[in-house]
Design a protein around this motif. Structure first.
Motif, mmCIF file in Angstrom:
data_model
loop_
_atom_site.group_PDB
_atom_site.id
_atom_site.type_symbol
_atom_site.label_atom_id
_atom_site.label_comp_id
_atom_site.label_asym_id
_atom_site.label_seq_id
_atom_site.Cartn_x
_atom_site.Cartn_y
_atom_site.Cartn_z
ATOM 1 N N PRO A 65 60.362 58.267 4.863
ATOM 2 C CA PRO A 65 60.114 58.767 3.502
ATOM 3 C C PRO A 65 60.890 60.041 3.208
ATOM 4 O O PRO A 65 61.084 60.884 4.084
ATOM 5 N N ILE A 66 61.324 60.182 1.963
ATOM 6 C CA ILE A 66 62.088 61.342 1.515
ATOM 7 C C ILE A 66 61.262 62.119 0.497
ATOM 8 O O ILE A 66 60.691 61.526 -0.423
ATOM 9 N N GLN A 67 61.188 63.424 0.673
ATOM 10 C CA GLN A 67 60.513 64.265 -0.313
ATOM 11 C C GLN A 67 61.492 64.561 -1.440
ATOM 12 O O GLN A 67 62.495 65.243 -1.249
ATOM 13 N N LEU A 68 61.209 64.030 -2.616
ATOM 14 C CA LEU A 68 62.115 64.174 -3.747
ATOM 15 C C LEU A 68 61.876 65.453 -4.535
ATOM 16 O O LEU A 68 62.755 65.896 -5.274
ATOM 17 N N ASP A 69 60.695 66.017 -4.405
ATOM 18 C CA ASP A 69 60.363 67.237 -5.136
ATOM 19 C C ASP A 69 60.897 68.437 -4.361
ATOM 20 O O ASP A 69 60.310 68.879 -3.365
ATOM 21 N N VAL A 70 62.021 68.977 -4.796
ATOM 22 C CA VAL A 70 62.678 70.064 -4.051
ATOM 23 C C VAL A 70 61.939 71.394 -4.184
ATOM 24 O O VAL A 70 62.308 72.367 -3.533
ATOM 25 N N SER A 71 60.892 71.442 -5.013
ATOM 26 C CA SER A 71 60.103 72.669 -5.116
ATOM 27 C C SER A 71 59.098 72.794 -3.978
ATOM 28 O O SER A 71 58.505 73.860 -3.786
ATOM 29 N N LYS A 72 58.895 71.726 -3.221
ATOM 30 C CA LYS A 72 57.940 71.748 -2.122
ATOM 31 C C LYS A 72 58.569 72.403 -0.886
ATOM 32 O O LYS A 72 59.730 72.163 -0.567
ATOM 33 N N ARG A 73 57.791 73.222 -0.192
ATOM 34 C CA ARG A 73 58.250 73.879 1.024
ATOM 35 C C ARG A 73 57.346 73.485 2.182
ATOM 36 O O ARG A 73 56.123 73.354 2.023
ATOM 37 N N TYR A 74 57.949 73.348 3.359
ATOM 38 C CA TYR A 74 57.204 72.952 4.557
ATOM 39 C C TYR A 74 57.684 73.832 5.711
ATOM 40 O O TYR A 74 58.836 73.714 6.153
ATOM 41 N N ILE A 75 56.804 74.700 6.178
ATOM 42 C CA ILE A 75 57.150 75.701 7.186
ATOM 43 C C ILE A 75 56.309 75.482 8.439
ATOM 44 O O ILE A 75 55.093 75.270 8.351
ATOM 45 N N MET A 76 56.958 75.554 9.613
ATOM 46 C CA MET A 76 56.234 75.558 10.876
ATOM 47 C C MET A 76 56.127 76.998 11.360
ATOM 48 O O MET A 76 57.117 77.702 11.438
ATOM 49 N N LEU A 77 54.908 77.409 11.688
ATOM 50 C CA LEU A 77 54.649 78.763 12.195
ATOM 51 C C LEU A 77 54.038 78.675 13.581
ATOM 52 O O LEU A 77 53.156 77.839 13.828
ATOM 53 N N ASN A 78 54.503 79.532 14.478
ATOM 54 C CA ASN A 78 53.842 79.713 15.766
ATOM 55 C C ASN A 78 52.904 80.906 15.605
ATOM 56 O O ASN A 78 53.309 82.062 15.744
ATOM 57 N N LYS A 79 51.654 80.626 15.273
ATOM 58 C CA LYS A 79 50.697 81.687 14.966
ATOM 59 C C LYS A 79 50.340 82.493 16.216
ATOM 60 O O LYS A 79 49.963 81.918 17.232
ATOM 61 N N PRO A 80 50.433 83.802 16.134
ATOM 62 C CA PRO A 80 50.015 84.613 17.273
ATOM 63 C C PRO A 80 48.491 84.691 17.363
ATOM 64 O O PRO A 80 47.775 84.402 16.393
ATOM 65 N N THR A 81 47.984 85.119 18.508
ATOM 66 C CA THR A 81 46.563 85.405 18.611
ATOM 67 C C THR A 81 46.262 86.673 17.807
ATOM 68 O O THR A 81 47.142 87.486 17.528
ATOM 69 N N GLY A 82 45.013 86.808 17.419
ATOM 70 C CA GLY A 82 44.605 87.972 16.635
ATOM 71 C C GLY A 82 44.797 87.806 15.149
ATOM 72 O O GLY A 82 44.479 88.715 14.374
ATOM 73 N N ILE A 83 45.315 86.651 14.723
ATOM 74 C CA ILE A 83 45.542 86.366 13.300
ATOM 75 C C ILE A 83 44.547 85.310 12.841
ATOM 76 O O ILE A 83 44.436 84.242 13.458
ATOM 77 N N ALA A 111 70.888 62.807 -3.436
ATOM 78 C CA ALA A 111 71.733 63.977 -3.216
ATOM 79 C C ALA A 111 70.963 65.266 -3.500
ATOM 80 O O ALA A 111 71.053 66.244 -2.749
ATOM 81 N N ALA A 112 70.173 65.273 -4.572
ATOM 82 C CA ALA A 112 69.395 66.460 -4.928
ATOM 83 C C ALA A 112 68.346 66.780 -3.873
ATOM 84 O O ALA A 112 67.997 67.951 -3.658
ATOM 85 N N ALA A 113 67.850 65.730 -3.188
ATOM 86 C CA ALA A 113 66.842 65.917 -2.147
ATOM 87 C C ALA A 113 67.457 66.358 -0.831
ATOM 88 O O ALA A 113 66.739 66.613 0.139
ATOM 89 N N GLY A 114 68.787 66.445 -0.779
ATOM 90 C CA GLY A 114 69.456 66.908 0.421
ATOM 91 C C GLY A 114 69.685 65.845 1.467
ATOM 92 O O GLY A 114 70.016 66.161 2.616
ATOM 93 N N VAL A 115 69.535 64.572 1.096
ATOM 94 C CA VAL A 115 69.737 63.488 2.056
ATOM 95 C C VAL A 115 71.205 63.398 2.456
ATOM 96 O O VAL A 115 71.546 63.308 3.644
ATOM 97 N N ALA A 116 72.075 63.422 1.474
ATOM 98 C CA ALA A 116 73.522 63.326 1.701
ATOM 99 C C ALA A 116 74.216 63.613 0.379
ATOM 100 O O ALA A 116 73.561 63.791 -0.653
ATOM 101 N N SER A 117 75.550 63.676 0.396
ATOM 102 C CA SER A 117 76.291 63.829 -0.851
ATOM 103 C C SER A 117 76.060 62.597 -1.715
ATOM 104 O O SER A 117 75.585 61.569 -1.238
#
Length: 266
Positions: free
Chosen positions: A63-81, A17-23
């Motif tokens: 697999p479930i990520q149990l550590d809720v402090s971890k963040r995973y972001i997808m970015l569409n990087k522009p050119t010039g960066i 529940a803490a990992a956000g899987v379900a209630s």
């Protein structure tokens, strides 16, 4: 399953529940239905306890990520960066895309400044090491707009292998997207090499210099409709796929990679 009362252990349904899987109630139903495994072993008893810092938990094989402090972001990087969080030369870098996050995020792998597309930003060091290091060979798909009319024989050559200064490289897949037009072709190319500017060098080698390059896929992740310069959190399904890939890749590797600087990738 081995039950544990070690410090830090918690009831499995609470951890899910803490990992956000379900209630917690739905998590209990998942356990009773034999859909939850801990360290590869199916768990059916609601009294089971796990240590989120140590145990590996999966639901329906994901697999479930149990550590809720971890963040995973997808970015569409522009050119010039440039693909760094702080550029010594003062060029635009990735720091502008992580300014709103409390966590200190890093990029998984790199794209050169002229290449746009999918980058993962995370504070999970283990995932970063596994997915970004060239020795693990995670598959990537690019869309390249190139000069000239690319012929079927050229695509076959890419799939057979191209000799470069630092050794041969083979495309896992290569195909045309649409028909050549106005002296240009669009090629979709998939490969697992992590060498520096590899797509550009491959296309140069077959006589079709790249004019525009976008990474559309990284491992199981697809850019989809994410607009350039925008980012979003990975979904639970995407994160599970990434964790599963990292787990399989680690097990398949005989020799773990050494820590060191990574070369920019196309």
């Amino acid at each position: 399953m081995t039950f544990t009362d070690a410090p830090g252990s918690e009831r499995l349904q609470k951890v899910l529940a803490a990992a956000g899987v379900a209630s917690r109630r739905v998590s209990e139903q998942l356990i009773v239905a034999c859909r939850v495994s801990v360290n590869g072993e199916v768990v059916t008893e609601l009294g089971s306890r796990v240590d989120p810092a140590v145990d590996k938990v999966s639901v329906d094989g994901t697999p479930i990520q149990l550590d809720v402090s971890k963040r995973y972001i997808m970015l569409n990087k522009p050119t010039g960066i440039v693909s760094t969080m702080a550029d010594e030369s003062g060029r635009p870098d990735l720091s502008q895309f992580v300014a709103d996050f409390e966590e200190r995020l890093f990029n998984v792998g790199r794209l050169d400044a002229e290449t746009s597309g999918l980058l993962i930003l995370t504070n999970d060091g283990e995932i970063t090491q596994v997915l970004s290091h060239p020795s693990f060979g995670v598959e990537k798909t690019y869309i390249a707009t190139v000069r000239g009319e690319v012929l079927p024989a050229t695509l076959a050559k890419l799939r057979k292998g191209v000799d470069l200064d630092d050794g041969p490289v083979v495309a896992d897949r290569a195909r045309l997207v649409g028909e050549p037009s106005k002296g240009r072709s669009i090629v979709e190319i998939t490969l697992h090499s992590g060498r520096n500017r590899i797509v550009r060098r491959m296309m140069d080698a077959v006589g079709h210099p790249v004019e525009e390059l976008v990474r559309r896929q990284f491992g199981p992740l697809h850019l989809g409709t994410l607009r350039q310069g925008h980012s979003r959190e990975l979904s639970k399904l995407e994160l599970g796929q990434v964790l599963a890939l990292a787990s399989r890749t680690t097990l398949a590797s005989r020799t773990p990679p050494t820590t060191g600087p990574l070369s920019p990738q196309d």
